[in-house]
Enzyme design. Structure first.
Site, PDB file in Angstrom:
ATOM      1  N   SER A   1       0.839  -1.197   0.000  1.00  0.00           N
ATOM      2  CA  SER A   1       0.000   0.000   0.000  1.00  0.00           C
ATOM      3  C   SER A   1       0.878   1.252   0.000  1.00  0.00           C
ATOM      4  O   SER A   1       1.695   1.428  -0.882  1.00  0.00           O
ATOM      5  CB  SER A   1      -0.959  -0.050   1.193  1.00  0.00           C
ATOM      6  OG  SER A   1      -2.043   0.832   1.007  1.00  0.00           O
TER       7      SER A   1
ATOM      8  N   ASP B   1      -5.800  -3.649  -2.574  1.00  0.00           N
ATOM      9  CA  ASP B   1      -4.800  -3.286  -1.565  1.00  0.00           C
ATOM     10  C   ASP B   1      -4.057  -4.495  -0.996  1.00  0.00           C
ATOM     11  O   ASP B   1      -4.669  -5.489  -0.602  1.00  0.00           O
ATOM     12  CB  ASP B   1      -5.491  -2.526  -0.429  1.00  0.00           C
ATOM     13  CG  ASP B   1      -4.522  -1.839   0.501  1.00  0.00           C
ATOM     14  OD1 ASP B   1      -3.790  -2.544   1.222  1.00  0.00           O
ATOM     15  OD2 ASP B   1      -4.491  -0.597   0.513  1.00  0.00           O
TER      16      ASP B   1
END
Length: 343
Positions: free
Chosen positions: A85, A198
């Site tokens: 991320s 993610d």
């Protein structure tokens, strides 16, 4: 004038809802303690191989820049970077060749509004096209991970198979976008026949990858959302409602579907199913395999405080400086040379 005002209000409402989704999906981890076993049994004959793991945490990831700076100042080598991320973005820029000062400059120029692309995306509120094309490709061009000077691994989550997808080659801009594609906020990224979101959904501290790639010493910069940051009432309501829906529709959600059959709700509910099956966001990890955990931040910076660049940098520096002598000792003690010579 009225249209401009109305559009601004729409942006504010949309950002508020996006922040609520952020609160639901950002990893919330407990800290890893320093392991008691500190024997220098390295696999490499000459020097220990050092891995730096950069976790997700949105704006809290600005602390990573300060961590890197202190490691650099003390000539601690970084043989591989593993990013998730926001950690994939800081790690990606660093591996590409940006120095700390240049990264700080880019961070100060960033605005959340620059990500707004209200084109009615069907699988997320934002398509993510601006993030990739207007920011990532502008800054790192069309660089490929396998061609970077530093070894870089970026993790994302395959929404369909429910497994971790590791970028060890391919376009850097695509990898960073996929790893930071928060479900429900950004469209998933279709790449290599996968539907990617993610990277922090299934693993927040990928120690397994560092060990698999031959790391002897693992340093973790952990800026994941701590348990001291409580979800808002709106986020809690959303989360509880979604969990109830997941339980009622578990069988249907477990079916593999094609990308064209996905919509924003299916993406969110499928993600929650993976989280539940994984026993929480990010899952667990073997803390004894981590040599040093740097935790620069408590409540000072929230996930969407991207304007706190200098504060994040300072916090990262201060936390790393507290243990830098121990890091240097571990990295260089086996050969009895200075870290300058090791570097």
């Amino acid at each position: 004038m009225r249209n401009v005002f109305s559009f601004s209000i729409l942006k504010i409402y949309l950002l508020t809802f996006i922040f609520s989704i952020l609160e639901v999906f950002l990893p919330q981890l407990t800290s890893a303690d320093f392991p008691k076993n500190t024997k220098n049994q390295y696999k490499n004959n000459e020097f220990p191989k050092v891995a730096l793991i950069l976790t997700g945490g949105a704006a809290r990831g600005l602390c990573h820049i300060g961590v890197i700076k202190v490691l650099e100042e003390n000539n601690v080598p970084i043989d591989m970077i593993i990013g998730i991320s926001m950690g994939s973005i800081v790690g990606g820029y660093y591996a590409y060749g940006y120095n700390v000062e240049h990264m700080l400059e880019k961070a100060r120029q960033f605005s959340l509004l620059s990500l707004m692309d209200l084109n009615h995306p069907s699988r997320g509120f934002l398509s993510g096209e601006k993030l990739q094309h207007n920011i990532f490709e502008r800054d790192v061009d069309y660089a490929r991970i396998e061609e970077l000077d530093k070894s870089l691994y970026i993790l994302s989550t395959d929404l369909i198979t429910g497994s971790v997808y590791i970028f060890d080659h391919g376009p850097l801009s695509v990898a960073m976008r996929a790893s930071s594609a928060i479900p429900g906020v950004f469209d998933p990224v279709v790449y290599d026949g996968k539907i990617l979101v993610d990277g922090g959904i299934l693993t927040s501290v990928p120690v397994f990858l560092a060990k698999d790639k031959g790391a002897d010493i693992i340093i973790v910069s952990n800026v994941s959302v701590s348990r001291t940051i409580q979800r808002s009432k709106m986020a809690n309501r959303l989360y509880q409602f979604a969990l109830e829906y997941v339980e009622r529709n578990r069988k249907k959600l477990e079916e593999k579907t094609r990308m064209k059959e996905q919509n924003i709700l299916k993406v969110i509910f499928r993600t929650l199913l993976l989280i539940e099956n994984n026993q929480g966001i990010g899952g667990g990890y073997d803390e004894s395999l981590v040599d040093f955990t740097i935790e620069p931040i408590g409540n000072e910076i929230k996930p969407f405080d991207f304007y706190k660049v200098d504060e994040g940098y300072k916090l990262g520096r201060e936390a790393t400086e507290e243990i830098i002598d121990r890091i240097k000792e571990r990295v260089c003690c086996r050969t009895e040379i200075s870290c300058t010579e090791r570097h």
